[in-house]
Design a protein around this motif. Sequence first.
Motif, PDB file in Angstrom:
ATOM      1  N   GLU A  39      54.668  48.212   1.938  1.00  0.00           N
ATOM      2  CA  GLU A  39      54.099  49.369   0.988  1.00  0.00           C
ATOM      3  C   GLU A  39      53.831  50.734   1.937  1.00  0.00           C
ATOM      4  N   TRP A  80      55.191  51.457   4.910  1.00  0.00           N
ATOM      5  CA  TRP A  80      56.498  52.288   5.153  1.00  0.00           C
ATOM      6  C   TRP A  80      57.056  52.941   3.941  1.00  0.00           C
ATOM      7  N   GLN A  81      57.122  52.450   2.667  1.00  0.00           N
ATOM      8  CA  GLN A  81      57.578  53.067   1.743  1.00  0.00           C
ATOM      9  C   GLN A  81      56.583  54.601   1.373  1.00  0.00           C
ATOM     10  N   ILE A  82      55.602  54.478   1.477  1.00  0.00           N
ATOM     11  CA  ILE A  82      54.615  55.434   1.525  1.00  0.00           C
ATOM     12  C   ILE A  82      55.023  56.741   2.559  1.00  0.00           C
ATOM     13  N   GLU A 138      57.795  57.034   4.320  1.00  0.00           N
ATOM     14  CA  GLU A 138      58.986  57.555   4.049  1.00  0.00           C
ATOM     15  C   GLU A 138      59.107  58.437   2.939  1.00  0.00           C
ATOM     16  N   THR A 139      58.319  58.399   1.966  1.00  0.00           N
ATOM     17  CA  THR A 139      58.539  59.297   0.889  1.00  0.00           C
ATOM     18  C   THR A 139      57.548  60.612   1.370  1.00  0.00           C
ATOM     19  N   MET A 140      56.581  60.452   2.048  1.00  0.00           N
ATOM     20  CA  MET A 140      55.943  61.805   2.731  1.00  0.00           C
ATOM     21  C   MET A 140      56.741  62.298   3.580  1.00  0.00           C
ATOM     22  N   SER A 167      59.982  62.845   3.279  1.00  0.00           N
ATOM     23  CA  SER A 167      61.096  63.463   2.429  1.00  0.00           C
ATOM     24  C   SER A 167      60.280  64.707   1.806  1.00  0.00           C
ATOM     25  N   LYS A 168      59.321  64.324   1.464  1.00  0.00           N
ATOM     26  CA  LYS A 168      58.556  65.509   0.660  1.00  0.00           C
ATOM     27  C   LYS A 168      57.536  66.514   1.394  1.00  0.00           C
ATOM     28  N   ASP A 198      54.610  65.872   2.320  1.00  0.00           N
ATOM     29  CA  ASP A 198      53.286  65.853   2.103  1.00  0.00           C
ATOM     30  C   ASP A 198      52.384  65.720   3.083  1.00  0.00           C
ATOM     31  N   TYR A 231      48.681  64.311   4.492  1.00  0.00           N
ATOM     32  CA  TYR A 231      47.817  62.997   4.368  1.00  0.00           C
ATOM     33  C   TYR A 231      46.256  63.213   5.064  1.00  0.00           C
TER      34      TYR A 231
END
Length: 272
Positions: free
Chosen positions: A22, A24-26, A28-30, A32-33, A35, A37
């Motif tokens: 979970e 790593w998925q977070i 990877e999304t960050m 690309s976007k 974002d 943290y």
Amino acid sequence: MVNPEDSNGNLVLSYMRAREEEGWQIVETMVSKKDSYHSSVIGYNKGGLIVPVGGLRGFVPASQISFTRRAGMTGDTPEQRWSRMIGQEIDVCVIEVDRERRRLILSERQASSETRDSLKERVIDELKEGQIVVGRVTSLAEFGVFVNVNGADGLVHLSEISWDRITHPNEVLKVGQEVKVKVISIDREKKRIGLSIRQLLSDPWDQKAAEFQVGQLIEGTITRLTKFGAFARLSDDIEGLIHISEISEKRIEHPKEVLKEGDSCTLRIIKI
């Protein structure tokens, strides 16, 4: 799921691996976007800070730490530079994700809106002439040394480094050295900060001058002759001027009429 089933036909699950997946998925999304943290510093190594993101340990290299945070760094060892930052809150962006190598690189600089120029403007607005601050040497040049003060570089001209005569800053300073400096000029239009180390040091002349008194007789050696007088060495590094009107009771046009270089004379101090 780790294995479809064990020897007894039961499913084999792993909560930790599920959380990691979970995470790593977070990230990877960050990445690309782009974002940011919000987290906190939990550790460090010689190259930078350790910051958790989505349950994973991320690394913030020193080059990616914000200018403001780096301005507060002191010390020569990783422990001295980073240990006081443990527990501090930090906003970061993910700039590199590599699952196979378990590599997660973060950047505080990219998460911050403060640029080097805006930081320098802020520092210049806050500084005042005559203020004494602690900075760190960032680079050496023939004409002087640059010192980082609160995140902005100021110049200590060669003449403002030491009371002693030096030909290059590397004779007394090195990159990374912590120094105390005095703010002697601020050019807000050109965004320049003038600093001095010398003005915070005791003037050796004050101690040397205390060895002499007006009216005192002293032996001196003539070192130079000029149209307006002669210079005499009183000690290894102290010279005095004998004005042409004080050389002879007779009127002379040039000191060479009475004196020559190397002559030893008994002199009286008339002014300090």
